[in-house]
Enzyme design. Structure first.
Site, short mmCIF file in Angstrom:
data_model
loop_
_atom_site.label_atom_id
_atom_site.label_comp_id
_atom_site.label_asym_id
_atom_site.label_seq_id
_atom_site.Cartn_x
_atom_site.Cartn_y
_atom_site.Cartn_z
N VAL A 1 -84.05 -64.77 -34.83
CA VAL A 1 -84.42 -65.87 -33.96
C VAL A 1 -85.38 -65.32 -32.89
CG1 VAL A 1 -83.57 -67.30 -31.83
CG2 VAL A 1 -82.02 -66.99 -33.82
N ASP B 1 -72.44 -57.64 -43.72
CA ASP B 1 -71.87 -58.22 -42.55
C ASP B 1 -71.54 -57.35 -41.55
OD1 ASP B 1 -70.37 -59.77 -40.47
OD2 ASP B 1 -69.50 -61.06 -41.96
N ILE B 2 -72.19 -57.21 -40.30
CA ILE B 2 -71.79 -55.90 -39.50
C ILE B 2 -70.38 -56.14 -38.89
CG2 ILE B 2 -72.48 -57.04 -37.46
CD1 ILE B 2 -74.03 -54.35 -37.04
N SER C 1 -83.70 -58.26 -33.14
CA SER C 1 -85.15 -59.02 -32.81
C SER C 1 -85.63 -59.74 -34.09
CB SER C 1 -86.31 -58.39 -31.95
OG SER C 1 -85.75 -58.25 -30.48
N VAL D 1 -76.28 -62.83 -35.53
CA VAL D 1 -75.31 -61.97 -35.56
C VAL D 1 -74.40 -61.74 -34.32
CG1 VAL D 1 -76.79 -59.93 -34.58
CG2 VAL D 1 -74.77 -59.44 -35.65
N ASP D 2 -75.03 -62.43 -33.37
CA ASP D 2 -74.17 -62.57 -31.93
C ASP D 2 -73.07 -63.32 -32.02
OD1 ASP D 2 -73.57 -62.23 -29.29
OD2 ASP D 2 -75.43 -63.29 -28.61
N1 AR6 Z 1 -74.21 -58.99 -39.94
C1 AR6 Z 1 -75.36 -58.49 -39.71
N2 AR6 Z 1 -76.51 -59.00 -39.39
C2 AR6 Z 1 -76.64 -60.14 -39.27
C3 AR6 Z 1 -75.44 -61.05 -39.26
C4 AR6 Z 1 -74.08 -60.34 -39.52
N3 AR6 Z 1 -73.01 -61.12 -39.52
N4 AR6 Z 1 -75.83 -62.15 -38.98
C5 AR6 Z 1 -77.22 -62.43 -38.96
N5 AR6 Z 1 -77.58 -61.06 -38.80
P1 AR6 Z 1 -80.55 -62.63 -34.73
P2 AR6 Z 1 -82.19 -61.82 -32.68
C6 AR6 Z 1 -79.12 -60.84 -39.01
O1 AR6 Z 1 -81.03 -63.98 -34.93
O2 AR6 Z 1 -83.49 -62.00 -33.57
C7 AR6 Z 1 -78.93 -64.83 -30.84
O3 AR6 Z 1 -78.71 -66.19 -30.55
C8 AR6 Z 1 -80.23 -61.73 -38.99
O4 AR6 Z 1 -80.49 -62.03 -40.30
O5 AR6 Z 1 -79.02 -62.69 -34.87
O6 AR6 Z 1 -82.28 -60.52 -31.97
C9 AR6 Z 1 -78.60 -64.22 -29.35
O7 AR6 Z 1 -77.67 -64.76 -28.66
C10 AR6 Z 1 -81.26 -60.75 -38.70
O8 AR6 Z 1 -81.82 -59.92 -39.70
O9 AR6 Z 1 -80.95 -61.74 -33.51
C11 AR6 Z 1 -79.92 -64.17 -28.95
O10 AR6 Z 1 -80.26 -65.38 -28.06
C12 AR6 Z 1 -80.67 -60.07 -37.48
O11 AR6 Z 1 -79.30 -60.33 -37.72
C13 AR6 Z 1 -80.73 -64.22 -30.21
O12 AR6 Z 1 -80.10 -64.91 -31.03
C14 AR6 Z 1 -81.06 -60.51 -36.26
O13 AR6 Z 1 -81.22 -61.85 -35.95
C15 AR6 Z 1 -81.35 -62.86 -30.53
O14 AR6 Z 1 -82.11 -62.67 -31.57
#
Ligand code: AR6
Length: 183
Positions: free
Chosen positions: A130, A17-18, A127, A40-41
């Site tokens: 989602v 978890d970042i 990326s 992650v956001d």
């Molecule tokens: N630590 C590390 N990685 C994580 C965590 C965490 N706590 N939580 C999720 N991930 P995504 P995107 C991973 O969907 O595709 C948001 O709503 C996850 O498993 O977070 O760039 C933004 O506001 C995946 O491998 O980002 C944008 O609208 C990676 O992080 C949109 O999502 C990225 O997944 C951006 O989509």
């Protein structure tokens, strides 16, 4: 997995978890409106607290958001870091431009790091959640862009850490790093 370049800089791949990994700057996978979201956001805003969104509100008022392929810096609130770099990766479309935009948002985070003399920076897999970027296409771009920066640039960054949330993502990044260091 960890790789040390001949100049002593280190690229690290870990699963986790970042929000739990102490660094100088955490990179976030944000959206162009900078309004927060899931994935992650969401985790970064929950752990960091309201100070982060308060700064993004100012940036949004001044600049209207952040274009795809770029990034903006804020405080890290309660996170174990000094800065958060909110990077906006592409929504995957299959176009050639996707790869350019993905590489560009990693590079912009590294520029923000150099401007602030950041030594340790973390990245999620931008990326590939989602936004639907296929993992096996995104991983070599992410690893290659950061590795090029560490290997070839005058940079303040001594260590870059990809913090990858699940095993499948970690394994894709490990394959990409192995392929990169073979060449
Ligand atoms: N630590 C590390 N990685 C994580 C965590 C965490 N706590 N939580 C999720 N991930 P995504 P995107 C991973 O969907 O595709 C948001 O709503 C996850 O498993 O977070 O760039 C933004 O506001 C995946 O491998 O980002 C944008 O609208 C990676 O992080 C949109 O999502 C990225 O997944 C951006 O989509």
């Amino acid at each position: 997995m960890q790789y040390e370049f001949t100049n002593g800089r280190i690229l690290h791949l870990v699963q986790g978890d970042i929000t739990q990994v102490p660094v100088d700057a955490i990179s976030n996978a944000a959206n162009a409106a900078l309004r927060g979201g899931g994935g992650v956001d969401g985790a970064i805003h929950r752990a960091g607290g309201e100070a982060i969104m308060a700064e993004l509100d100012v940036i949004r008022a001044e600049q209207g958001g952040c274009p795809t392929g770029s990034a903006v810096a804020t405080t890290a609130g309660r996170l174990p870091a000094t800065y958060v770099f909110h990077a906006v990766g592409p929504i995957y479309s299959g176009a050639k431009r996707d790869a350019e935009m993905l590489a560009s948002c990693y590079r912009r985070c590294l520029e923000l790091a150099d401007e602030r003399q950041v030594k340790r920076i973390s990245f999620p897999s931008i990326s590939t959640g989602v936004y639907g970027y296929p993992l096996d296409e995104a991983a070599p771009i992410a690893v290659g862009t950061v590795a090029d920066w560490l290997a070839n640039r005058e940079t303040s960054v001594e260590e870059a850490i990809f913090v990858l949330f699940d095993r499948r993502t970690l394994e894709a990044y490990e394959r990409a790093l192995k392929a990169r260091v073979r060449n």
